[in-house]
Design an enzyme around this catalytic site. Sequence first.
Site, PDB file in Angstrom:
ATOM      1  N   ILE A   1      44.137  69.368  49.267  1.00  0.00           N
ATOM      2  CA  ILE A   1      44.501  68.323  48.318  1.00  0.00           C
ATOM      3  C   ILE A   1      43.587  67.115  48.472  1.00  0.00           C
ATOM      4  O   ILE A   1      43.639  66.402  49.481  1.00  0.00           O
ATOM      5  CB  ILE A   1      45.973  67.904  48.492  1.00  0.00           C
ATOM      6  CG1 ILE A   1      46.887  69.133  48.436  1.00  0.00           C
ATOM      7  CG2 ILE A   1      46.355  66.879  47.434  1.00  0.00           C
ATOM      8  CD1 ILE A   1      46.745  69.972  47.180  1.00  0.00           C
TER       9      ILE A   1
ATOM     10  N   GLN B   1      40.516  68.513  30.155  1.00  0.00           N
ATOM     11  CA  GLN B   1      39.812  67.324  30.653  1.00  0.00           C
ATOM     12  C   GLN B   1      39.416  67.494  32.108  1.00  0.00           C
ATOM     13  O   GLN B   1      38.322  67.076  32.507  1.00  0.00           O
ATOM     14  CB  GLN B   1      40.693  66.077  30.492  1.00  0.00           C
ATOM     15  CG  GLN B   1      40.031  64.808  31.037  1.00  0.00           C
ATOM     16  CD  GLN B   1      40.612  63.546  30.459  1.00  0.00           C
ATOM     17  OE1 GLN B   1      40.738  63.411  29.240  1.00  0.00           O
ATOM     18  NE2 GLN B   1      40.965  62.607  31.320  1.00  0.00           N
ATOM     19  N   GLU B   2      40.274  68.117  32.907  1.00  0.00           N
ATOM     20  CA  GLU B   2      39.967  68.289  34.327  1.00  0.00           C
ATOM     21  C   GLU B   2      38.714  69.142  34.513  1.00  0.00           C
ATOM     22  O   GLU B   2      37.834  68.817  35.318  1.00  0.00           O
ATOM     23  CB  GLU B   2      41.163  68.932  35.032  1.00  0.00           C
ATOM     24  CG  GLU B   2      41.057  68.920  36.536  1.00  0.00           C
ATOM     25  CD  GLU B   2      42.332  69.416  37.219  1.00  0.00           C
ATOM     26  OE1 GLU B   2      42.287  69.629  38.438  1.00  0.00           O
ATOM     27  OE2 GLU B   2      43.352  69.587  36.522  1.00  0.00           O
TER      28      GLU B   2
END
Length: 391
Positions: free
Chosen positions: A167, A253-254
């Site tokens: 992460i 978008q990512e």
Amino acid sequence: MVSSMAINMDDSRSFLTEKHLLFKQSIREFLHKEASPFYDQWEKEGGIPRLFWKKIGDNGFLCPWLDVEFGGAGADFGYSVVLAEELEMVGSALGGISIHSDVVAPYIASFGTIDQKHRYLPKFITGEMISAFAVTEPGLGSELANIRTTAIKKDGYYIVNGAKSFITNGFNADFLIVACKTDLDAVPSHDGISLLLIDKDTPGFSRGRKLDKEGQESSETAELFFDDASVPIGNLLGEEGKGLSYLMQKLQQERLMCAIGSLMAAKDMLDLTVNFIKERKAFGKKISKFKNAQFTIVEIATDIQLGRTFVDGLICKHMKGEKIITEVSMAKYWITEMSKRISEKCMQLHDGYGNMGDYKIARRHREIPVTTFYTGSDEILKILIAKNIGL
């Protein structure tokens, strides 16, 4: 500065206005002063100081697209492109800032309640709050539909159990969006996925070690653990069971942001290599005068020019609200793979100097490979593209 067509292309980019270029100049000057001189030290220390987050927020560079109501400028996506590109030119580890500004924040802006928006978004803009997006789990990789972290309702709370891995921003994040399974019996299984807003001081939430990576050492990647973590029901983002739908809506978008960053990394490697071979000599003449070196540079510059044309076209379509997930997925996998190829060629042209730690090209070579796994591995993206084109 190298002046080839492949490198200086801002004037021909139709979505960039004079205001965008002023923003670009402003953030470039800021990063030249506040990031570039310290980046190598941040890599050695394994983290980006919170003070830098505060400075970049105070200067108005975070989430410029947000509504004025929440402290933003109501700017268009072109400003996000400029921010991502200028951050990448310093180093890939700064990509966590783009994730905060243009991946996490849009979820709250699109699906959050008014209370959630006012609670989080103003602090996103100032850099007071660092965010992370927690989807990936140990052993699952890109299998979003098979998420194992559970969130079961009990006495006004979601009781969350599970783990997340790899992460970005996870080690120092003040706030997380976490994908959980809220309906264990849902058919199909992905209908039972929801997104929860989880603060760092939530009881039962803990962080594991800061992951030791090969490249992007200052990007604070972490393991996250939830052991009967108590999350108020009011921290549900959007509707229960709609999590996978929300993820699919934002992947365009990512993945586009990932392609933009990888393309800028390739451009930087080209700049570094051209400057190097113009100075270095072998057998009594500049390396840049050897045909083999010239041909290699031409091939790299052509790849970058083709990639830039493709990506800029997608940026324009994205800004118009068009659904281009197939094309964006193509761009993401092809450009990240292209950047890997370019890094190898540039290392070869640097000869032994390419392996020296104080040469930026060596850092670039370490940073690039992991990008092929962002937002879904190449193989996963190819499967999705094949399905979308009717195979």
